[in-house]
Write a protein that holds these residues in place. Structure first.
Motif, PDB file in Angstrom:
ATOM      1  N   TYR A  79       2.698   8.484   8.223  1.00 47.19           N
ATOM      2  CA  TYR A  79       2.767   9.294   9.644  1.00 47.19           C
ATOM      3  C   TYR A  79       2.688   8.419  10.923  1.00 47.19           C
ATOM      4  CZ  TYR A  79       4.690  13.677   7.663  1.00 47.19           C
ATOM      5  OH  TYR A  79       4.877  14.936   6.050  1.00 47.19           O
ATOM      6  N   SER A  80       2.181   8.162  11.617  1.00 49.50           N
ATOM      7  CA  SER A  80       0.980   8.015  12.566  1.00 49.50           C
ATOM      8  C   SER A  80       2.016   5.934  12.519  1.00 49.50           C
ATOM      9  CB  SER A  80      -0.378   6.730  12.120  1.00 49.50           C
ATOM     10  OG  SER A  80      -1.056   7.904  12.315  1.00 49.50           O
ATOM     11  N   GLN A  81       2.230   5.992  11.650  1.00 47.67           N
ATOM     12  CA  GLN A  81       3.471   4.386  12.058  1.00 47.67           C
ATOM     13  C   GLN A  81       4.556   5.088  12.733  1.00 47.67           C
ATOM     14  OE1 GLN A  81       2.036   1.493  11.834  1.00 47.67           O
ATOM     15  NE2 GLN A  81       3.929   0.470  12.236  1.00 47.67           N
ATOM     16  N   PRO A 114       1.444  -1.680   0.074  1.00 48.11           N
ATOM     17  CA  PRO A 114       0.448   0.299   0.156  1.00 48.11           C
ATOM     18  C   PRO A 114       0.951   1.276  -0.104  1.00 48.11           C
ATOM     19  CG  PRO A 114      -0.439  -1.231   2.318  1.00 48.11           C
ATOM     20  CD  PRO A 114       0.396  -1.659   1.097  1.00 48.11           C
ATOM     21  N   LEU A 115       0.229   2.526  -0.814  1.00 46.26           N
ATOM     22  CA  LEU A 115       0.889   3.482  -0.527  1.00 46.26           C
ATOM     23  C   LEU A 115       1.115   4.181   0.341  1.00 46.26           C
ATOM     24  CD1 LEU A 115      -0.476   5.264  -3.159  1.00 46.26           C
ATOM     25  CD2 LEU A 115       1.072   4.579  -3.750  1.00 46.26           C
ATOM     26  N   TYR A 116       0.458   3.674   1.075  1.00 42.75           N
ATOM     27  CA  TYR A 116       0.923   4.463   2.881  1.00 42.75           C
ATOM     28  C   TYR A 116       2.177   3.833   3.470  1.00 42.75           C
ATOM     29  CZ  TYR A 116      -0.819   0.856   6.016  1.00 42.75           C
ATOM     30  OH  TYR A 116      -1.203  -0.451   6.162  1.00 42.75           O
ATOM     31  N   GLU A 117       2.730   2.024   3.468  1.00 43.90           N
ATOM     32  CA  GLU A 117       3.783   1.108   3.446  1.00 43.90           C
ATOM     33  C   GLU A 117       4.845   2.394   3.454  1.00 43.90           C
ATOM     34  OE1 GLU A 117       2.200  -2.478   4.293  1.00 43.90           O
ATOM     35  OE2 GLU A 117       3.641  -2.651   3.994  1.00 43.90           O
ATOM     36  N   GLN A 118       4.775   1.896   1.628  1.00 46.26           N
ATOM     37  CA  GLN A 118       5.632   2.697   0.352  1.00 46.26           C
ATOM     38  C   GLN A 118       6.271   4.067   0.992  1.00 46.26           C
ATOM     39  OE1 GLN A 118       5.291   2.503  -3.605  1.00 46.26           O
ATOM     40  NE2 GLN A 118       3.591   1.318  -3.362  1.00 46.26           N
ATOM     41  N   LEU A 119       5.611   4.648   1.886  1.00 50.13           N
ATOM     42  CA  LEU A 119       5.886   6.418   2.249  1.00 50.13           C
ATOM     43  C   LEU A 119       6.345   5.874   3.613  1.00 50.13           C
ATOM     44  CD1 LEU A 119       5.980   9.592   1.772  1.00 50.13           C
ATOM     45  CD2 LEU A 119       3.330   9.392   2.956  1.00 50.13           C
ATOM     46  N   TYR A 120       5.566   5.291   4.815  1.00 51.46           N
ATOM     47  CA  TYR A 120       6.636   4.913   5.904  1.00 51.46           C
ATOM     48  C   TYR A 120       7.499   4.606   5.559  1.00 51.46           C
ATOM     49  CZ  TYR A 120       7.467   1.500   9.439  1.00 51.46           C
ATOM     50  OH  TYR A 120       8.112   0.472  10.362  1.00 51.46           O
ATOM     51  N   GLN A 121       8.096   3.453   4.899  1.00 51.46           N
ATOM     52  CA  GLN A 121       9.140   2.953   4.471  1.00 51.46           C
ATOM     53  C   GLN A 121      10.626   3.991   4.274  1.00 51.46           C
ATOM     54  OE1 GLN A 121      10.013   0.318   5.823  1.00 51.46           O
ATOM     55  NE2 GLN A 121       8.215  -1.584   5.655  1.00 51.46           N
ATOM     56  N   SER A 122      10.021   4.308   3.770  1.00 58.72           N
ATOM     57  CA  SER A 122      10.712   5.408   2.376  1.00 58.72           C
ATOM     58  C   SER A 122      11.112   6.852   3.831  1.00 58.72           C
ATOM     59  CB  SER A 122      10.065   6.497   1.382  1.00 58.72           C
ATOM     60  OG  SER A 122       9.292   5.646   0.646  1.00 58.72           O
ATOM     61  N   ILE A 123      10.571   6.903   4.536  1.00 56.29           N
ATOM     62  CA  ILE A 123      10.863   7.951   5.396  1.00 56.29           C
ATOM     63  C   ILE A 123      11.607   7.370   6.878  1.00 56.29           C
ATOM     64  CG2 ILE A 123      10.127  10.293   7.246  1.00 56.29           C
ATOM     65  CD1 ILE A 123       6.814  10.320   5.429  1.00 56.29           C
ATOM     66  N   LYS A 124      11.536   6.563   7.000  1.00 52.06           N
ATOM     67  CA  LYS A 124      11.994   5.641   7.819  1.00 52.06           C
ATOM     68  C   LYS A 124      13.289   5.458   7.125  1.00 52.06           C
ATOM     69  CE  LYS A 124      11.874   1.265   9.982  1.00 52.06           C
ATOM     70  NZ  LYS A 124      10.842  -0.100  10.498  1.00 52.06           N
ATOM     71  N   LYS A 125      13.827   4.977   6.388  1.00 49.74           N
ATOM     72  CA  LYS A 125      15.070   4.863   5.071  1.00 49.74           C
ATOM     73  C   LYS A 125      15.279   6.249   5.574  1.00 49.74           C
ATOM     74  CE  LYS A 125      16.224   2.624   1.660  1.00 49.74           C
ATOM     75  NZ  LYS A 125      16.090   2.043   0.432  1.00 49.74           N
TER      76      LYS A 125
END
Ligand SMILES: Cc1ncc(COP(=O)(O)O)c(C=O)c1O
Length: 472
Positions: free
Chosen positions: A60-62, A15-26
């Motif tokens: 962001y929540s994740q 899902p898009l949110y997971e891709q975004l979360y992973q990218s920001i985290k990285k």
């Protein structure tokens, strides 16, 4: 904001949110985004990345939950010190403040909401009072691992009468939600099982297969439900389906496809069907559709349902009826797990069912949801042919097809800007579907107040810049 220009893949399995979360985290871990930096507001980032605000919100929540960023009231989101995070990860993760930022929308058309005005609070309270009582001290102890017999008995007879499901209470396992029972089934079926799942479909099950590293293949859905000929061409040996009201398209699996699906299961000993009958209580038109389990002659259907739609999602009670061969294995392998549903809740529900209040509640709710659906249908008719409805035979959500040049993402964003939460069909699609059609929105109407149903639809249409074609 350039440091946040991530390439998000719209038709990815992730899902898009997971891709975004992973990218920001990285980016935080490798230092591209430095400690103390303020992240853009959800709205700004949503605009910048051309995704919905909900996508940003989930990502962001994740990140907040994992301590990578903190949410400071009225100031925004700030990147945390990674050294502090390392300490947090070593054992004091619970001190990270949770975001109190629960998203709320003026109009919420997401699925999963129920009508709260019509819940029989008084009756439920009376049963709760009877159960939470010194005389029931025994209920403070652990009960049967599959759930207390009393409730399994009620479920068994209810299922036979209303869905034609053939079961004994011994074959039933209770759990705190479909999402809690599914992993047990996945473990029971072993590592070699390959799962077919509907595309579009219920995203939770895809995550479960993924999290347990199970092989899974998307099987396309059309107006008659899952396309069984595509399943026949795949390697899957277990098919997860929502035949009575496909989630999210609302299609009903045709009689031909039902027989074809059962025939597919009978071709090999290791084939099973997981029938998720999550909202079958609410069928509004035509004859009731029998459950697949009820017509199965060879014990190949694992039947799954929940009280999340029929009573309340927060009750967290769902159940599975396992074929006899599987229940024996289940008892051998899983009986050491305690039941996950509080015993007091089990007994309140069992008594509520036994005295006929559940059946009464269902009859009442069926009329209420039917009425809401009638209002929606009538209101949408004013916007026809730009907007058309499908999947309206059952349940608490429908599919809107919108004949427009706008994309689905643009429509969801327009709705969001008007403070309306609604999801596009793309959110439920796991891999690219061949057909290029008009954008579709999944509209959940369960939680709308009766007096706001028509106005919510007009608000949505206004937000989507869709004009009325007629006035009645
Ligand atoms: C397809 C499907 N299955 C099951 C459920 C209910 O899940 P649970 O029992 O975990 O609340 C839902 C709820 O929205 C659903 O859409």
């Amino acid at each position: 904001m350039d440091f946040l220009m991530f390439q998000l893949i719209h038709n990815s399995k992730t899902p898009l949110y997971e891709q975004l979360y992973q990218s920001i985290k990285k980016a935080i871990i490798n230092g591209t985004i430095e400690e103390g930096i303020k992240l853009p507001s959800k709205r700004k980032l949503a605009e910048y990345l051309a995704v919905s605000q909900t996508t940003i919100e989930f990502a962001y929540s994740q990140l907040v939950a994992e301590g990578f960023i903190v949410s400071e009231p009225r100031r925004g989101y700030f990147v945390q010190n990674l050294e502090e995070l390392a300490i947090i990860e070593q054992g004091i993760a619970s001190i990270v403040p949770e975001s109190t930022d629960i998203p709320s929308f003026t109009v919420d058309l997401s699925t999963g909401k129920i009508d709260t005005d019509s819940f029989p609070f008084k009756t439920w309270r009376r049963y709760a009072k009877d159960i939470v009582n010194e005389e029931n001290g025994e209920l403070l102890q652990l009960g049967h691992p599959q759930g207390d017999y009393l409730l399994r008995q009620q479920i068994s007879s209810y299922l036979f009468q209303s869905r034609g499901v053939k079961s004994t209470p011994e074959q039933i396992i209770l759990g705190s939600g479909t999402e809690q029972i599914m992993p047990l089934i996945i473990h029971l079926l072993g590592e070699k099982a390959v799962y077919g799942f509907e595309n579009p479909g219920y995203p939770l099950t895809h995550h479960l297969f993924f999290n347990d590293s199970r092989m899974s293949v998307p099987i396309a859905v059309d107006n008659d439900g899952v396309i069984v000929s595509k399943l026949e061409q795949s390697f899957a040996n277990v098919m997860y389906v929502t035949p009575s009201h496909q989630f999210p398209t609302g299609a009903v699996l045709s009689a031909t496809r039902r027989n074809q699906l059962l025939a597919w299961a009978y071709q090999q000993d290791n084939r099973y069907i997981i029938e998720d009958d999550y909202d079958s209580e609410f069928r509004y038109t035509g004859k009731p559709i029998p459950s697949l389990q009820g017509i199965d002659q060879n014990e190949r259907v694992i039947y799954l349902s929940t009280f999340s739609k029929s009573l309340m999602p927060s009750l967290r009670i769902a159940y599975a009826v396992l074929p006899k061969s599987l229940i024996l294995q289940y008892k051998q392998r899983f009986s050491y797990y305690a039941a996950t549903v509080p015993r007091m809740d089990q007994h309140i529900l069992a008594n509520f069912m036994e005295d006929g209040y559940f059946a009464k509640h269902l009859n009442r709710m069926r009329k209420i949801y039917k009425r809401k659906l009638e209002i929606i249908t009538k209101t949408i008719l004013q916007y026809h042919p730009t907007v058309s409805i499908s999947g309206e035979q059952a349940g608490m959500h429908i599919l809107l097809t919108i004949r427009t040049t706008k994309t689905e993402t643009e429509l969801v964003k327009l709705a969001e800007q008007a403070d309306i939460r609604i999801y596009g069909l793309q959110d439920y699609i796991s891999s690219n579907l061949d057909e290029q059609t008009f954008p579709k929105l999944v509209l959940g109407f369960g939680g709308l107040k009766m007096e706001q149903v028509a106005s919510s639809i007009h608000q949505l249409m206004k937000a989507l810049e869709i004009k009325k074609h007629r006035n009645s």
